[in-house]
Design a protein around this motif. Structure first.
Motif, PDB file in Angstrom:
ATOM      1  N   CYS A   1       6.672  23.153 -60.222  1.00  0.00           N
ATOM      2  CA  CYS A   1       6.829  22.356 -59.001  1.00  0.00           C
ATOM      3  C   CYS A   1       5.781  21.238 -58.983  1.00  0.00           C
ATOM      4  O   CYS A   1       4.988  21.094 -59.916  1.00  0.00           O
TER       5      CYS A   1
ATOM      6  N   SER B   1       3.163  20.946 -57.234  1.00  0.00           N
ATOM      7  CA  SER B   1       1.792  21.466 -57.198  1.00  0.00           C
ATOM      8  C   SER B   1       1.368  22.048 -58.545  1.00  0.00           C
ATOM      9  O   SER B   1       0.176  22.085 -58.853  1.00  0.00           O
ATOM     10  N   CYS B   2       2.327  22.519 -59.353  1.00  0.00           N
ATOM     11  CA  CYS B   2       2.008  22.930 -60.729  1.00  0.00           C
ATOM     12  C   CYS B   2       1.527  21.702 -61.508  1.00  0.00           C
ATOM     13  O   CYS B   2       0.577  21.772 -62.283  1.00  0.00           O
TER      14      CYS B   2
ATOM     15  N   CYS C   1       0.091  28.874 -59.552  1.00  0.00           N
ATOM     16  CA  CYS C   1       0.405  27.837 -58.542  1.00  0.00           C
ATOM     17  C   CYS C   1       0.412  28.450 -57.148  1.00  0.00           C
ATOM     18  O   CYS C   1       1.019  29.507 -56.919  1.00  0.00           O
TER      19      CYS C   1
ATOM     20  N   CYS D   1       4.452  27.916 -55.825  1.00  0.00           N
ATOM     21  CA  CYS D   1       5.670  28.503 -56.389  1.00  0.00           C
ATOM     22  C   CYS D   1       5.458  29.768 -57.217  1.00  0.00           C
ATOM     23  O   CYS D   1       6.436  30.404 -57.590  1.00  0.00           O
TER      24      CYS D   1
HETATM   25 ZN   LIG Z   1       4.270  25.347 -58.608  1.00  0.00          ZN
END
Ligand SMILES: [Zn+2]
Length: 242
Positions: free
Chosen positions: A167, A169-170, A235, A238
């Motif tokens: 995602c 944020s990853c 993360c 996710c």
């Molecule tokens: Zn993520």
């Protein structure tokens, strides 16, 4: 059902993905966050292609300094809400589609409701705080997020499919600082077109999506590079979720 007028309007793309693909576009609802530099080409091309319902969210009014890049809006629109200007232009381009407007701030308290039952979210924002809200909403609803960002002659894009790919944020655990950045109009034109292309591929099931890959555009060198990335098992958004 696709009408005679629609068969004619979309003739050249029905040659690519058939009436079946056109039906998929017609039945789709896409949430576009931002009716500015990136939102302009994204919205124009999704409207032209016949995506049946477009939800446009933006809290700003049009300013003179927007017009070097935000091609949905015109000089006569200054002072008018961007979402209403967008709706006017898009329905003039294609009266077959429905445009729903949200004239307000996208934040963690409003996102769930305004994204509603959309089939995908386009990130056409200019700040990471809102991008993270969109990313969390996409992961919560298990719908794709089509990310794009621009600065000067440079831009980037990626497609996030929750449950299958990393995602936002990853990819970016920490936000870039909020700032008023330089932008040339051609940069969001290129990146927004890639985002719209990804949405159309996703909805019609064509080609290979820009998943787990960040497309990076350098307009000064006229070069693009692809940076692969993966889901981060730690993360905060996710990890451990479907
Ligand atoms: Zn993520």
């Amino acid at each position: 059902m696709i009408s005679e007028d629609e068969l004619s309007r979309y003739k050249r793309q029905i040659m690519i993905f058939g009436e079946e693909g056109q039906e998929k576009l017609k039945n789709a609802k896409i949430f576009v966050a931002g009716a500015g530099g990136l939102g302009s080409p994204v919205l124009y091309y999704l409207a032209a292609a016949g995506v049946g319902t477009l939800v446009v969210a933006d809290r700003d009014k049009i300013e003179l300094s927007n017009l070097n890049r935000q091609i949905l809006h015109r000089s006569a629109d200054i002072g008018y809400e961007k979402v209403f200007s967008a709706r006017d232009k898009l329905t003039a381009l294609n009266p077959e589609i429905e445009v729903i407007t949200f004239d307000g701030t996208i934040d963690s308290s409003s996102a769930e409701r305004i994204v509603g039952d959309a089939d995908g979210i386009v990130d056409a924002m200019d700040n990471f705080a809102t991008r993270y809200v969109l990313n969390e909403t996409a992961v919560d609803k298990s719908i794709p997020l089509f990310h794009g960002a621009v600065r000067g002659f440079h831009g980037q894009a990626t497609t996030i499919v929750p449950g299958e790919t990393g995602c936002l944020s990853c990819l970016f655990p920490n936000a870039a600082p909020a700032e008023v950045s330089p932008v040339l109009g051609t940069t969001p034109a290129i990146i927004g077109s890639i985002q719209a292309n990804e949405v159309i591929k996703y909805l019609t099931g064509r080609g290979r999506l820009l998943t787990n890959r960040l497309f990076i555009w350098d307009g000064l060198e006229a070069e693009s590079t692809i940076m692969p990335f993966a889901k981060n098992p730690k993360c905060t958004v996710c990890a451990g979720r479907k």
